[in-house]
Design a protein around this motif. Structure first.
Motif, short mmCIF file in Angstrom:
data_model
loop_
_atom_site.label_atom_id
_atom_site.label_comp_id
_atom_site.label_asym_id
_atom_site.label_seq_id
_atom_site.Cartn_x
_atom_site.Cartn_y
_atom_site.Cartn_z
N VAL A 118 -39.65 -94.21 40.26
CA VAL A 118 -40.45 -93.09 40.78
C VAL A 118 -41.61 -93.63 41.63
N THR A 119 -42.22 -94.70 41.18
CA THR A 119 -43.32 -95.31 41.93
C THR A 119 -42.83 -95.82 43.28
N ALA A 120 -41.66 -96.43 43.31
CA ALA A 120 -41.09 -96.93 44.57
C ALA A 120 -40.80 -95.77 45.52
N LYS A 121 -40.28 -94.69 44.98
CA LYS A 121 -40.01 -93.50 45.81
C LYS A 121 -41.30 -92.96 46.40
N ASN A 122 -42.31 -92.80 45.55
CA ASN A 122 -43.59 -92.26 46.01
C ASN A 122 -44.27 -93.20 47.01
N ALA A 123 -44.16 -94.50 46.78
CA ALA A 123 -44.76 -95.47 47.71
C ALA A 123 -44.06 -95.43 49.06
N THR A 124 -42.75 -95.22 49.05
CA THR A 124 -42.01 -95.11 50.31
C THR A 124 -42.45 -93.87 51.07
N ILE A 125 -42.59 -92.77 50.37
CA ILE A 125 -43.05 -91.53 51.01
C ILE A 125 -44.47 -91.72 51.56
N GLN A 126 -45.31 -92.39 50.79
CA GLN A 126 -46.68 -92.64 51.23
C GLN A 126 -46.69 -93.53 52.47
N MET A 127 -45.82 -94.51 52.51
CA MET A 127 -45.71 -95.40 53.66
C MET A 127 -45.37 -94.61 54.93
N ILE A 128 -44.46 -93.67 54.78
CA ILE A 128 -44.05 -92.84 55.92
C ILE A 128 -45.20 -91.94 56.34
N ARG A 129 -45.89 -91.36 55.39
CA ARG A 129 -47.03 -90.49 55.72
C ARG A 129 -48.15 -91.25 56.42
N LEU A 130 -48.44 -92.45 55.93
CA LEU A 130 -49.49 -93.26 56.55
C LEU A 130 -49.11 -93.65 57.98
N ALA A 131 -47.86 -94.00 58.17
CA ALA A 131 -47.41 -94.39 59.52
C ALA A 131 -47.51 -93.21 60.48
N THR A 132 -47.30 -92.01 59.98
CA THR A 132 -47.38 -90.82 60.83
C THR A 132 -48.80 -90.61 61.34
N THR A 133 -49.80 -90.99 60.55
CA THR A 133 -51.19 -90.80 60.96
C THR A 133 -51.68 -91.89 61.91
N ASN A 134 -50.90 -92.92 62.12
CA ASN A 134 -51.28 -94.01 63.02
C ASN A 134 -51.42 -93.46 64.44
N GLU A 135 -52.50 -93.87 65.12
CA GLU A 135 -52.74 -93.33 66.47
C GLU A 135 -51.73 -93.83 67.50
N ARG A 136 -51.04 -94.93 67.22
CA ARG A 136 -50.02 -95.43 68.15
C ARG A 136 -48.74 -94.61 68.10
N VAL A 137 -48.58 -93.79 67.05
CA VAL A 137 -47.37 -92.99 66.90
C VAL A 137 -47.51 -91.72 67.74
N LYS A 138 -46.66 -91.64 68.75
CA LYS A 138 -46.69 -90.48 69.64
C LYS A 138 -45.49 -89.56 69.44
N ASP A 139 -44.36 -90.17 69.06
CA ASP A 139 -43.14 -89.38 68.87
C ASP A 139 -42.33 -89.96 67.71
N ALA A 140 -41.16 -89.39 67.45
CA ALA A 140 -40.33 -89.80 66.31
C ALA A 140 -39.86 -91.24 66.43
N ASN A 141 -39.49 -91.66 67.62
CA ASN A 141 -39.00 -93.03 67.79
C ASN A 141 -40.11 -94.05 67.58
N SER A 142 -41.32 -93.76 68.02
CA SER A 142 -42.42 -94.69 67.78
C SER A 142 -42.77 -94.73 66.29
N LEU A 143 -42.58 -93.62 65.59
CA LEU A 143 -42.79 -93.60 64.14
C LEU A 143 -41.81 -94.56 63.46
N ARG A 144 -40.58 -94.51 63.87
CA ARG A 144 -39.57 -95.42 63.32
C ARG A 144 -39.96 -96.87 63.58
N GLU A 145 -40.42 -97.17 64.79
CA GLU A 145 -40.80 -98.54 65.14
C GLU A 145 -41.98 -99.02 64.30
N ILE A 146 -42.98 -98.18 64.13
CA ILE A 146 -44.17 -98.58 63.36
C ILE A 146 -43.79 -98.87 61.91
N ILE A 147 -42.96 -98.04 61.32
CA ILE A 147 -42.56 -98.26 59.92
C ILE A 147 -41.78 -99.55 59.79
#
Length: 173
Positions: A118-147
Protein backbone atom coordinates in the motif's frame (compact mmCIF):
# COMPACT_ATOMS: atom_id res chain seq x y z
CA UNK A 1 -15.62 -46.04 66.12
CA UNK A 2 -12.44 -47.42 67.35
CA UNK A 3 -9.04 -46.53 65.95
CA UNK A 4 -8.49 -49.89 64.22
CA UNK A 5 -11.61 -49.36 62.11
CA UNK A 6 -10.46 -45.87 61.15
CA UNK A 7 -7.00 -47.14 60.20
CA UNK A 8 -8.56 -49.96 58.20
CA UNK A 9 -10.84 -47.49 56.31
CA UNK A 10 -7.86 -45.20 55.66
CA UNK A 11 -5.86 -48.24 54.50
CA UNK A 12 -8.43 -48.84 51.76
CA UNK A 13 -9.25 -45.21 50.98
CA UNK A 14 -5.75 -43.74 50.60
CA UNK A 15 -4.54 -46.28 47.97
CA UNK A 16 -7.85 -45.85 46.09
CA UNK A 17 -7.44 -42.06 46.05
CA UNK A 18 -3.84 -42.35 44.89
CA UNK A 19 -4.82 -44.80 42.13
CA UNK A 20 -7.69 -42.55 41.06
CA UNK A 21 -5.41 -39.48 41.01
CA UNK A 22 -2.76 -41.27 38.93
CA UNK A 23 -5.42 -42.57 36.52
CA UNK A 24 -6.90 -39.08 36.17
CA UNK A 25 -3.47 -37.58 35.46
CA UNK A 26 -2.58 -40.24 32.88
CA UNK A 27 -5.95 -40.05 31.07
CA UNK A 28 -5.83 -36.26 31.07
CA UNK A 29 -2.30 -36.26 29.60
CA UNK A 30 -3.30 -38.87 27.01
CA UNK A 31 -6.37 -36.91 25.86
CA UNK A 32 -4.41 -33.65 25.64
CA UNK A 33 -1.79 -35.42 23.54
CA UNK A 34 -4.50 -36.83 21.25
CA UNK A 35 -6.08 -33.39 20.91
CA UNK A 36 -2.71 -31.81 20.03
CA UNK A 37 -2.06 -34.55 17.48
CA UNK A 38 -5.45 -33.98 15.84
CA UNK A 39 -4.89 -30.22 15.81
CA UNK A 40 -1.45 -30.69 14.22
CA UNK A 41 -2.86 -33.00 11.54
CA UNK A 42 -5.64 -30.53 10.72
CA UNK A 43 -3.13 -27.71 10.54
CA UNK A 44 -0.89 -29.78 8.29
CA UNK A 45 -3.78 -30.50 5.90
CA UNK A 46 -4.87 -26.86 5.92
CA UNK A 47 -1.31 -25.71 5.22
CA UNK A 48 -1.14 -28.01 2.21
CA UNK A 49 -4.27 -26.37 0.80
CA UNK A 50 -3.33 -22.84 1.87
CA UNK A 51 0.20 -22.71 0.45
CA UNK A 52 -0.88 -22.56 -3.23
CA UNK A 53 -3.32 -19.76 -2.38
CA UNK A 54 -0.65 -17.80 -0.56
CA UNK A 55 1.82 -18.25 -3.41
CA UNK A 56 -0.81 -17.10 -5.89
CA UNK A 57 -1.45 -14.00 -3.77
CA UNK A 58 2.25 -13.18 -3.69
CA UNK A 59 2.42 -13.71 -7.47
CA UNK A 60 -0.48 -11.31 -7.99
CA UNK A 61 1.07 -8.72 -5.72
CA UNK A 62 4.38 -9.02 -7.59
CA UNK A 63 2.49 -8.52 -10.84
CA UNK A 64 0.71 -5.52 -9.30
CA UNK A 65 4.05 -3.97 -8.32
CA UNK A 66 5.37 -4.53 -11.84
CA UNK A 67 2.25 -3.03 -13.40
CA UNK A 68 2.38 0.15 -11.27
CA UNK A 69 6.10 0.64 -11.76
CA UNK A 70 6.07 4.09 -13.40
CA UNK A 71 8.58 3.16 -16.08
CA UNK A 72 6.31 0.36 -17.29
CA UNK A 73 3.04 2.08 -16.46
CA UNK A 74 3.78 5.19 -18.51
CA UNK A 75 4.85 3.12 -21.52
CA UNK A 76 1.69 1.04 -21.31
CA UNK A 77 -0.70 3.96 -20.77
CA UNK A 78 -0.44 6.50 -23.55
CA UNK A 79 -2.00 9.94 -23.20
CA UNK A 80 -5.46 10.37 -24.68
CA UNK A 81 -4.93 14.10 -25.03
CA UNK A 82 -2.24 16.71 -24.41
CA UNK A 83 -3.75 17.81 -21.08
CA UNK A 84 -1.35 16.88 -18.28
CA UNK A 85 -4.06 16.90 -15.59
CA UNK A 86 -6.29 14.58 -17.58
CA UNK A 87 -3.37 12.19 -18.13
CA UNK A 88 -2.39 12.46 -14.45
CA UNK A 89 -5.93 11.54 -13.38
CA UNK A 90 -6.12 8.71 -15.91
CA UNK A 91 -2.83 7.14 -14.73
CA UNK A 92 -3.84 7.39 -11.06
CA UNK A 93 -7.22 5.85 -11.89
CA UNK A 94 -5.42 2.94 -13.56
CA UNK A 95 -3.28 2.40 -10.45
CA UNK A 96 -6.34 2.50 -8.20
CA UNK A 97 -8.18 0.09 -10.48
CA UNK A 98 -5.27 -2.38 -10.35
CA UNK A 99 -5.19 -2.02 -6.56
CA UNK A 100 -8.91 -2.66 -6.18
CA UNK A 101 -8.62 -5.69 -8.44
CA UNK A 102 -6.03 -7.20 -6.06
CA UNK A 103 -7.50 -5.97 -2.78
CA UNK A 104 -8.64 -9.41 -1.60
CA UNK A 105 -5.10 -10.81 -1.73
CA UNK A 106 -4.34 -9.16 1.61
CA UNK A 107 -6.01 -12.14 3.28
CA UNK A 108 -3.18 -14.44 2.25
CA UNK A 109 -0.13 -12.25 2.85
CA UNK A 110 1.34 -10.80 6.02
CA UNK A 111 0.16 -7.46 7.39
CA UNK A 112 3.65 -6.02 7.08
CA UNK A 113 3.91 -7.02 3.42
CA UNK A 114 0.47 -5.58 2.68
CA UNK A 115 1.46 -2.34 4.39
CA UNK A 116 4.57 -2.09 2.21
CA UNK A 117 2.50 -2.74 -0.92
CA UNK A 118 0.00 0.00 0.00
CA UNK A 119 2.87 2.36 0.79
CA UNK A 120 4.47 1.65 -2.60
CA UNK A 121 1.16 2.33 -4.35
CA UNK A 122 0.66 5.60 -2.48
CA UNK A 123 4.27 6.67 -3.08
CA UNK A 124 3.84 6.01 -6.81
CA UNK A 125 0.69 8.12 -6.88
CA UNK A 126 2.48 10.85 -4.94
CA UNK A 127 5.38 10.74 -7.39
CA UNK A 128 2.97 11.31 -10.27
CA UNK A 129 1.21 14.15 -8.45
CA UNK A 130 4.49 15.87 -7.63
CA UNK A 131 5.70 15.58 -11.22
CA UNK A 132 2.46 17.17 -12.41
CA UNK A 133 3.17 20.28 -10.32
CA UNK A 134 6.64 20.70 -11.85
CA UNK A 135 6.83 23.93 -13.84
CA UNK A 136 8.64 22.18 -16.71
CA UNK A 137 5.57 19.99 -17.31
CA UNK A 138 3.47 21.59 -20.01
CA UNK A 139 1.62 18.61 -21.47
CA UNK A 140 1.07 14.86 -20.98
CA UNK A 141 4.20 13.82 -22.86
CA UNK A 142 6.45 16.11 -20.83
CA UNK A 143 4.85 14.66 -17.68
CA UNK A 144 5.87 11.20 -18.82
CA UNK A 145 9.42 12.41 -19.50
CA UNK A 146 9.79 14.09 -16.10
CA UNK A 147 8.60 10.99 -14.23
CA UNK A 148 10.96 8.72 -16.16
CA UNK A 149 13.84 11.16 -15.52
CA UNK A 150 13.06 10.99 -11.80
CA UNK A 151 13.28 7.22 -11.97
CA UNK A 152 16.79 7.44 -13.39
CA UNK A 153 17.89 9.24 -10.22
CA UNK A 154 16.13 7.03 -7.68
CA UNK A 155 14.46 3.61 -7.70
CA UNK A 156 10.71 3.36 -7.97
CA UNK A 157 8.68 2.59 -4.83
CA UNK A 158 7.44 -0.63 -6.38
CA UNK A 159 11.01 -1.93 -6.70
CA UNK A 160 11.51 -1.93 -2.92
CA UNK A 161 8.08 -3.52 -2.37
CA UNK A 162 8.84 -6.19 -4.95
CA UNK A 163 12.10 -7.01 -3.19
CA UNK A 164 10.20 -7.38 0.09
CA UNK A 165 7.64 -9.68 -1.55
CA UNK A 166 10.40 -11.88 -2.95
CA UNK A 167 12.07 -12.04 0.46
CA UNK A 168 8.82 -13.04 2.17
CA UNK A 169 8.11 -15.75 -0.39
CA UNK A 170 11.63 -17.07 0.17
CA UNK A 171 10.82 -17.46 3.86
CA UNK A 172 7.85 -19.72 3.08
CA UNK A 173 10.16 -22.56 2.18
Amino acid sequence: MDSTKIIEILGYTIPSLITGGVAYYLFNAYFKDQQNTRRWLLQKDAQKDLLPLRLQAYERMALFMERINPSKLLVRITPLSEDKNEYHNFVIAQIEQEYEHNLTQQIYISDECWSIIVTAKNATIQMIRLATTNERVKDANSLREIIIEDLLEKPSPSTAALAYIKNEVGQLW
